[in-house]
Design a protein around this motif. Structure first.
Motif, PDB file in Angstrom:
ATOM      1  N   PRO A 193       0.882  -1.108   0.176  1.00 17.96           N
ATOM      2  CA  PRO A 193      -0.134   0.041  -0.029  1.00 17.96           C
ATOM      3  C   PRO A 193       0.992   1.336  -0.091  1.00 17.96           C
ATOM      4  CG  PRO A 193      -0.864  -1.787   1.809  1.00 17.96           C
ATOM      5  CD  PRO A 193       0.605  -2.192   1.170  1.00 17.96           C
ATOM      6  N   ALA A 194       2.145   1.352   0.582  1.00 14.91           N
ATOM      7  CA  ALA A 194       2.915   2.313   0.653  1.00 14.91           C
ATOM      8  C   ALA A 194       3.901   2.724  -0.684  1.00 14.91           C
ATOM      9  CB  ALA A 194       3.669   2.637   1.790  1.00 14.91           C
ATOM     10  N   MET A 195       3.675   1.859  -1.565  1.00 17.28           N
ATOM     11  CA  MET A 195       4.193   2.020  -2.987  1.00 17.28           C
ATOM     12  C   MET A 195       3.928   3.318  -3.493  1.00 17.28           C
ATOM     13  SD  MET A 195       4.686  -0.657  -5.652  1.00 17.28           S
ATOM     14  CE  MET A 195       3.752  -0.036  -7.065  1.00 17.28           C
ATOM     15  N   ALA A 225       3.351  -1.345   7.741  1.00 18.86           N
ATOM     16  CA  ALA A 225       4.254  -1.732   8.830  1.00 18.86           C
ATOM     17  C   ALA A 225       3.398  -2.786   9.412  1.00 18.86           C
ATOM     18  CB  ALA A 225       4.686  -0.784   9.729  1.00 18.86           C
ATOM     19  N   ALA A 226       2.168  -2.729   9.714  1.00 19.65           N
ATOM     20  CA  ALA A 226       1.254  -3.575  10.243  1.00 19.65           C
ATOM     21  C   ALA A 226       1.274  -4.924   9.426  1.00 19.65           C
ATOM     22  CB  ALA A 226      -0.053  -2.906  10.639  1.00 19.65           C
ATOM     23  N   LEU A 227       0.933  -4.779   8.125  1.00 21.52           N
ATOM     24  CA  LEU A 227       0.964  -5.883   7.210  1.00 21.52           C
ATOM     25  C   LEU A 227       2.206  -6.618   7.078  1.00 21.52           C
ATOM     26  CD1 LEU A 227      -1.027  -4.099   4.195  1.00 21.52           C
ATOM     27  CD2 LEU A 227      -1.878  -5.432   6.028  1.00 21.52           C
ATOM     28  N   ARG A 286       0.568   7.494   6.372  1.00 22.50           N
ATOM     29  CA  ARG A 286      -0.595   6.838   6.773  1.00 22.50           C
ATOM     30  C   ARG A 286      -0.428   5.504   6.186  1.00 22.50           C
ATOM     31  NH1 ARG A 286      -5.029   4.416   5.587  1.00 22.50           N
ATOM     32  NH2 ARG A 286      -5.026   5.358   3.529  1.00 22.50           N
ATOM     33  N   LEU A 287      -0.203   5.428   4.993  1.00 18.03           N
ATOM     34  CA  LEU A 287       0.116   4.132   4.211  1.00 18.03           C
ATOM     35  C   LEU A 287       1.263   3.366   4.749  1.00 18.03           C
ATOM     36  CD1 LEU A 287      -1.141   4.937   0.736  1.00 18.03           C
ATOM     37  CD2 LEU A 287      -2.199   3.509   2.380  1.00 18.03           C
ATOM     38  N   ARG A 288       2.010   4.028   5.059  1.00 22.66           N
ATOM     39  CA  ARG A 288       3.496   3.307   5.642  1.00 22.66           C
ATOM     40  C   ARG A 288       3.202   2.667   6.959  1.00 22.66           C
ATOM     41  NH1 ARG A 288       8.632   7.103   3.909  1.00 22.66           N
ATOM     42  NH2 ARG A 288       8.573   6.292   1.762  1.00 22.66           N
ATOM     43  N   ASP A 289       2.303   3.173   7.620  1.00 26.45           N
ATOM     44  CA  ASP A 289       1.834   2.561   9.121  1.00 26.45           C
ATOM     45  C   ASP A 289       1.030   1.530   8.779  1.00 26.45           C
ATOM     46  OD1 ASP A 289       3.341   4.721  10.334  1.00 26.45           O
ATOM     47  OD2 ASP A 289       1.420   5.851  10.677  1.00 26.45           O
TER      48      ASP A 289
END
Length: 188
Positions: free
Chosen positions: A111-113, A132-134, A126-129
């Motif tokens: 998602p954070a790509m 990180a959970a994924l 937000r997407l990096r967070d």
């Protein structure tokens, strides 16, 4: 480099001073100028070697065996012939379609790509967070692997709208330091 299907350059030189000034890195290059020509479905007359080289590279980027001419047996059921890359139908039904498919798979897996869905630095954070959970969830890791197994070759769409709502111009009064801060924030 295949400038057209009549000339191609195969070599190790990069487009930078280290490679092209001639007094730093050792480079080698081979220029091929075709003398045998074939006619394609589009009516274009092309060099036999350069054209076959280009289509083999294209097949490799599409995830096909370089000798495989059609997509009929590949995942995604593409049936367009990739031998005539000048045809609009080949671009739309094969190249763009595979790139869009791969981009969507990567965006779902990561998602954070860098993507067109990420328009602000706040959204990227937000997407990096989320990512990180994924990254620590075994079920999500298994799902990600399954998504990536569906990727065909190496083609992706370039994310033209990535961070499009941000003013990315460097503040000249802050010097090069601001560019370093921005680069570290986005790309690390």
């Amino acid at each position: 480099l295949i400038a057209d299907d009549n000339f191609c350059i195969i070599g190790s030189a990069n487009i930078n001073d280290r490679s092209l000034l001639g007094d730093r890195d050792s480079e080698i290059g081979l220029v091929v100028q075709d003398t045998q020509f074939i006619k394609l479905k589009s009516g274009a007359e092309v060099g036999k070697f350069c054209h076959s080289f280009r289509t083999k590279l294209c097949r490799t980027h599409l995830g096909l065996d370089p000798e495989q001419a059609r997509f009929s047996d590949a995942p995604g059921s593409f049936t367009a012939d990739v031998d005539d890359l000048a045809l609009e139908s080949v671009y739309r039904s094969v190249l763009r379609s595979v790139a869009l498919r791969n981009t969507n798979l990567y965006n779902e897996a990561f998602p954070a790509m860098e993507s067109n869905a990420v328009n602000t630095l706040a959204e990227l954070k937000r997407l990096r967070d989320v990512q990180a959970a994924l990254d620590t969830n075994p079920a999500q890791i298994t799902k990600r692997k399954a998504l990536l197994e569906r990727v065909l070759g190496t083609l992706l769409l370039f994310p033209l709208d990535f961070l499009c709502e941000e003013d990315l111009r460097p503040n000249l009064s802050e010097g090069a330091g601001m560019l370093k801060v921005f680069t570290n924030e986005v790309f690390t």
